[in-house]
Design an enzyme around this catalytic site. Structure first.
Site, mmCIF file in Angstrom:
data_model
loop_
_atom_site.group_PDB
_atom_site.id
_atom_site.type_symbol
_atom_site.label_atom_id
_atom_site.label_comp_id
_atom_site.label_asym_id
_atom_site.label_seq_id
_atom_site.Cartn_x
_atom_site.Cartn_y
_atom_site.Cartn_z
ATOM 1 N N HIS A 2 -30.764 9.528 -9.417
ATOM 2 C CA HIS A 2 -30.590 8.262 -8.703
ATOM 3 C C HIS A 2 -29.772 8.521 -7.434
ATOM 4 O O HIS A 2 -28.589 8.842 -7.512
ATOM 5 C CB HIS A 2 -29.876 7.262 -9.613
ATOM 6 N N CYS A 5 -27.943 0.238 -4.097
ATOM 7 C CA CYS A 5 -29.163 0.968 -4.481
ATOM 8 C C CYS A 5 -30.437 0.431 -3.828
ATOM 9 O O CYS A 5 -31.498 1.048 -3.961
ATOM 10 C CB CYS A 5 -29.318 0.969 -5.996
ATOM 11 N N HIS A 35 -38.217 1.112 -10.121
ATOM 12 C CA HIS A 35 -36.810 1.487 -9.945
ATOM 13 C C HIS A 35 -36.403 2.340 -11.149
ATOM 14 O O HIS A 35 -35.774 3.367 -10.981
ATOM 15 C CB HIS A 35 -35.966 0.224 -9.828
#
Lengths: 422, 342
Positions: free
Chosen positions: A350, A179, A313
């Site tokens: 995401h 990520c 985030h």
């Protein structure tokens, strides 16, 4: 560390919020939330049947690609998105890459892992059990030309496509830190410009876990919410899957000057750190996140008081959000009340390895247009001295901002940006 | 001079060295791994690392279920190197860790039996809900972690107590040279002064599937699982350790070797004997006394190849001697640079 700036010439993405900056801005202003029923496979029976997908219409341009690339795109959604993103900006990319010698240009790509296309195998080989998997793979995984295979490809595939179809470049890096991949791609790309190794760097990435194999296996980690994604809400219970491909063009001061360019955004610094805690969970104290934020501010030579906004985030998971907020609080101290913090994953999901470039594009768009995006689904916010804009976007100038991304395995990366127009 | 290598370690099959010591070239054994059928019409030979579960640096039981063998080797090796060289706070908090990994999928994940089961269930399920349920039941919840691309990097950081800047490069053999180039960059801009660079590779069917179709001929295809690391510091002409090397210069292409004189050529990246020979032939511009490739002894070493070649250079070059180190990836792309024994 050098105090020289790296300039952001242009940023582009294809995401669940649209294609390009204009559509992204409209979606942000309209507070669009892209979550909808998954169409890339039938999610019936799964705890979460919604995700944030790129609309099929954006991928129509794939029909114009060479047959070899079409074949790869049919198996690899990451590639389909990547080809779409760069193809749609082909003319501008070629114009910019022609302004300096090939050896002074580079690609830094943040990429996700390969998924085994079990659905394709199941659909393509009728009598699979009798046929055998080895035979099936031997039949389906063929060399399609253009230095590409139909199914199993090295990460170099995406750079090779760019080199063959868009523009030659000096060198390419494939960064693969889940990520944080494309955030690190931007950071390391900037480092190459600062060290004098390149004048023009295309940094970005692509990822999608919206296939049956990856989605179901990712879901088993327990990080997907069965409901909506609610970053920074006390009742948050997971993230929502997304997908994206995009890039930003970073340039040296010399390149900007010689070509008479007037970029609006500069990348002032970055911070990388490791949690060294557990592969399965972030450090609950957010110590690694704190180090990354401090490094980014130090390199940018910014005091916390200068910050206007942080694009967090903010995955909406139990383990991330509170630790991230506490880390930010420790870094900014008494400046907390004047710094807006939000996550936009409630809007676009995401995008895993592409989360960094997606949120970088969100941030640069917001900075250029004086917009602070709200936490749309946060009704009961975590207690914090930071300002968490709730439900409604704010019209507000952003001079200095951070964007954060963290990965499984404890990789943390933060980028510090300046709006040069203010 | 760009940077100096002050420590090297490597592990391939039973060849393990934490201080970079390598036996003389004359004592290296030929690769005797058996060529086996991997896919219809395709044969390949794979060598695996001989892991010892009783090793004091072997990972914790709780971590083993999500560790690939190449990562276990990288973990054991890096911990041993840290213990030997006593890398402290300067490295752990302000250093960098750049890891190349040329295969993220191990045999347990690419378990054809379980995939066969999964695919069969997709084909026989009566409706999508049943299909998803059956399919989900065949997938291990650990799969996303076993295939985590930054698994080696993250486990190394965890076991070494490393908190600094770090990333993972993939997925071909030149990824580790790219990591080395970036490490030199980080030193140039003074972002880090101690950088652990390395790579690990899992030789198996998945790697073969990525590589084999890019080759004109797969006769004699061979790969080896391996791990290798080296510590890079700011260039220091005064360093004169036993196996230390100075990184002198990166070349853009083979043509730049025209007129260069070095003592050795260390080259790698081939998957077959024919490719290995062709790669050597491509270096005709270079004037050298001796040439060495690991291929005949191990097969392709993926992202671990660079450290293994540097170990050879560190051992066999004499003080002041120079070499070109060259690695080719599966696409024929080359990375090359010049070193000098410190």
């Amino acid at each position: 560390m050098s105090s020289a700036k790296v300039y952001v010439l242009h940023t582009h993405s294809v995401s669940p919020l649209g294609m390009g900056s204009a559509e992204l801005l409209a979606a942000l202003k309209n507070q669009k939330q892209a979550a909808a029923d998954i169409t890339q496979f039938d999610p019936a029976g799964l705890a979460q049947t919604k995700a944030c997908e790129v609309a099929p219409a954006y991928l129509a341009g794939l029909d114009l690609l060479h047959e070899a690339w079409q074949m790869v795109a049919a198996y690899d959604r990451k590639f389909a998105l990547w080809a779409t993103a760069v193809q749609s900006e082909q003319a501008q990319l070629q114009a910019l890459f022609s302004k300096t010698s090939t050896q002074r240009t580079a690609l830094f790509l943040g990429l996700g892992a390969n998924a085994i296309p079990v659905q394709h195998i199941a659909k393509s080989v009728s009598d699979f059990t009798a046929f055998g998997l080895n035979q099936a793979i031997a039949q389906l995984n063929v060399h399609v030309g253009k230095k590409a295979n139909s199914i199993f490809n090295h990460a170099d595939l995406y750079g090779n496509y760019f080199r063959q179809e868009i523009a030659p470049f000096g060198f390419c890096r494939n960064l693969m830190t889940a990520c944080s991949s494309s955030t690190q791609a931007i950071a390391f790309g900037a480092a190459h410009i600062l060290s004098g190794q390149a004048d023009l760097v295309l940094a970005g990435g692509t990822d999608s876990i919206l296939n049956q194999f990856a989605y179901i296996s990712f879901g088993k980690l327990g990080v997907l919410s069965p409901e909506e994604c609610k970053p920074f809400d006390t009742g948050r219970n997971g993230t929502i899957a997304g997908e994206c491909a995009g890039f930003t063009l970073l340039a040296s001061e010399q390149f900007v000057r010689e070509n008479g360019l007037q970029p609006q955004i500069a990348l002032l610094g970055y911070g990388n750190s490791m949690d060294a805690y557990k592969i399965t969970a972030p450090d609950p104290n957010g110590a690694g996140v704190e180090r990354a934020l401090r490094c980014a501010l130090q390199m940018a030579q910014l005091s916390p008081e200068a910050l206007d906004y942080i694009n967090a985030h903010g995955t909406g998971t139990r383990s991330n959000d509170e630790a991230e907020l506490r880390a930010i609080e420790r870094v900014v101290g008494s400046a907390a009340a004047n710094i807006a913090v939000s996550s936009t994953k409630d809007r676009h999901g995401h995008a895993i390895a592409a989360a960094g470039i997606q949120e970088f594009h969100v941030l640069t768009t917001c900075m250029s247009n004086g917009l602070v995006p709200a936490n749309l689904n946060c009704n009961n916010p975590i207690q914090t001295p930071l300002e968490l804009p709730l439900q409604t976007n704010q019209n507000r100038k952003i001079k200095y901002a951070l964007t954060n991304n963290f990965a499984f395995g404890g990789v943390n990366c933060a980028l510090a940006l300046e709006n040069l127009a203010l | 001079m760009l940077a100096t290598i002050t420590a090297i370690g490597f592990w391939e099959s039973a060849m393990f060295s934490v201080d970079g010591t390598l036996e003389p070239r004359s004592e290296l054994l030929p690769n005797e791994a058996i060529n086996q059928r991997q896919l219809p019409h395709f044969n390949a030979a794979f060598r695996q690392i001989q892991l010892d579960p009783t090793h004091p640096n072997y990972p914790k039981q709780s971590d083993l279920k999500i560790l690939r063998n190449d990562t276990i080797a990288a973990l054991v090796l890096s911990q041993q190197m840290q213990a030997l060289h006593q890398w402290g706070t300067t490295f752990k908090e302000h250093g960098a860790l750049l890891v190349a990994n040329s295969n993220f999928i191990d045999d347990d994940v690419l378990d054809f039996e379980s995939i066969t089961t999964a695919v069969s269930q997709l084909q026989t399920a009566l409706d999508p809900a049943t299909e998803n349920k059956l399919f989900g039941s065949t997938i291990s919840p650990l799969l996303p972690l076993r295939t985590l691309t930054n698994g080696a990097q993250s486990f190394i950081a965890q076991y070494l107590g490393f908190y600094g800047s770090s990333t993972t490069y993939g997925s071909t053999g030149i990824a580790s040279v790219q990591a080395l180039r970036d490490a030199c960059n980080l030193i140039i801009i003074d972002a880090s002064r101690l950088i652990l660079v390395g790579g690990c590779h899992f030789a198996n069917l998945f790697s073969f599937l990525n590589n084999c179709l890019l080759l004109h001929d797969t006769e004699g295809y061979a790969e080896a699982s391996a791990a290798s690391f080296f510590m890079l510091t700011a260039a220091n002409p005064k360093v004169s350790g036993k196996h230390n090397l100075h990184i002198l210069h990166f070349y853009q292409n083979l043509e730049e070797l025209q007129g260069e004189h070095v003592d050795w050529l260390f080259y790698g990246g081939a998957f077959t004997p024919l490719e290995d020979a062709k790669l050597l032939a491509r270096c005709q511009h270079l004037q050298y006394q001796e040439a060495f490739s690991w291929f005949a002894h191990t097969g392709n070493l993926g992202a671990a190849e660079l450290g293994m070649l540097l170990a050879a250079a560190g051992n066999w070059l004499r003080k002041g001697q120079t070499a070109v180190v060259l690695i080719q990836d599966a696409f024929g792309v080359l990375e090359l640079f010049k070193v000098e024994h410190a």
